[in-house]
Design a protein around this motif. Sequence first.
Motif, PDB file in Angstrom:
ATOM      1  N   THR A  40      32.167  -3.316 -58.440  1.00  0.00           N
ATOM      2  CA  THR A  40      32.881  -2.871 -57.708  1.00  0.00           C
ATOM      3  C   THR A  40      32.331  -2.782 -56.204  1.00  0.00           C
ATOM      4  OG1 THR A  40      34.908  -1.312 -57.065  1.00  0.00           O
ATOM      5  CG2 THR A  40      32.729  -0.242 -57.821  1.00  0.00           C
ATOM      6  N   PHE A  41      33.092  -2.719 -55.255  1.00  0.00           N
ATOM      7  CA  PHE A  41      32.765  -2.395 -53.759  1.00  0.00           C
ATOM      8  C   PHE A  41      32.970  -0.836 -53.476  1.00  0.00           C
ATOM      9  CE2 PHE A  41      32.922  -6.747 -53.184  1.00  0.00           C
ATOM     10  CZ  PHE A  41      31.877  -7.159 -52.166  1.00  0.00           C
ATOM     11  N   ALA A  42      31.845  -0.331 -52.918  1.00  0.00           N
ATOM     12  CA  ALA A  42      32.204   1.251 -52.670  1.00  0.00           C
ATOM     13  C   ALA A  42      33.296   1.463 -51.534  1.00  0.00           C
ATOM     14  CB  ALA A  42      30.930   1.873 -52.106  1.00  0.00           C
ATOM     15  N   LYS A  43      33.872   2.551 -51.525  1.00  0.00           N
ATOM     16  CA  LYS A  43      34.952   2.595 -50.330  1.00  0.00           C
ATOM     17  C   LYS A  43      34.442   3.412 -49.291  1.00  0.00           C
ATOM     18  CE  LYS A  43      38.901   2.206 -53.564  1.00  0.00           C
ATOM     19  NZ  LYS A  43      39.337   0.854 -53.002  1.00  0.00           N
ATOM     20  N   SER A  44      33.375   4.116 -49.374  1.00  0.00           N
ATOM     21  CA  SER A  44      32.532   4.774 -48.307  1.00  0.00           C
ATOM     22  C   SER A  44      31.323   4.953 -48.459  1.00  0.00           C
ATOM     23  CB  SER A  44      33.432   6.242 -48.469  1.00  0.00           C
ATOM     24  OG  SER A  44      32.883   7.147 -49.575  1.00  0.00           O
ATOM     25  N   ALA A  45      30.701   5.637 -47.096  1.00  0.00           N
ATOM     26  CA  ALA A  45      29.414   5.684 -47.168  1.00  0.00           C
ATOM     27  C   ALA A  45      28.992   6.853 -48.045  1.00  0.00           C
ATOM     28  CB  ALA A  45      29.032   6.139 -45.610  1.00  0.00           C
TER      29      ALA A  45
END
Length: 365
Positions: free
Chosen positions: A226-231
């Motif tokens: 998955t892609f992270a949604k935040s830093a």
Amino acid sequence: MKKKWFAAVTSVMLVGSLLIGCGGTEDKKDAGQAKSEEGKLEKQLVVAGNGATVEKLMKDEIFKKFNEKFPDVKLTYVSGVSTEIVAKVKAQKNAPQIDVVVVEGGEQEAGRKEDLWETLDEKEIPNIAKVSDDLKVTDNSGVTVNFTPMGISYNAELVKEKGLPIPESWNDLARPEMKDNLSLTEVTSNFGRSTLIMLAYANGGSEKQIDPGFDKLNTIAGYMPTFAKSAAQLEQSLQDQTAVYTTWTMARSLVQKEAGLPIEFVFPKEGANIVPNVAAHVKGAKNEHAAKQFIDFLLSDDVQKLYGEALFYNPATSVELSDDVAEKLAFDRDKVVTFDYGAISTHMSEWLDRFNKETATKMGK
């Protein structure tokens, strides 16, 4: 021994024109607000900016130093990511509750297009003159207070342990060895957006010709569940060692290294963009005199040094930093890539749609 840190680097040439409000500011002041006498500060000021280490520095150091100079001003801090802060200011446009924001350059530009910021006047905020022309913001709708370059960060111990490559290029993110070892944010995040654009640049494209970037990003998507949604999620993946590599700023990498993680930062051979943090005065905000004084204070030598020494942000003005910090903040300024924020703003919705329909469907495949 001290070393001078010169911030005559990069371009943050944000495009477009600001529709300057010529009046009405006083009309928007709350009736119960104790208006200052001419040239004197109001009794309060609301500042919005990033959380975590930035919030801590602001509350523990910068606010205290400001109150040493102006003890009668009550300071309030509103924390959040830049996109959220700009959205909040937009929602409050008819009755602003925030006086000053410090947000990333791309989000400040988005707010400029929404006519959210007052024009800054060097006569009222004299420290603006100390900021290099290369860091000036379109229409003086804000002022860069610090910046940091984008790049690739990696866990040096895990790279050695697993026999993985030390990255040198943006294209190294698409190497097969990255599978199950990489974490990136979605393109809604500045980190993910910058990575997409730099992948385009590394393969003959740009923000105006994004196809090469998506070609590489689609390959990379197959390496991650998955892609992270935040830093914050990126940071967690590095801390719990579920990721070996990520793309984010040098400042964040150095903060993590200072905290004990074996993180190294690479400024890729193709170059990279910088991420400027821009202070802006909210249009129609109640506490205009205090806002101007605070923005000017952010450009003072004391605060500029704090940005460098405490958070590893490159100062926006020429100040002296310790040799150690100056060395850590050095990077190849000749390879800074200047983004066209106008083009990014124009194409962003199209990129988001393409990311969701094309790139996200390839995750883990």
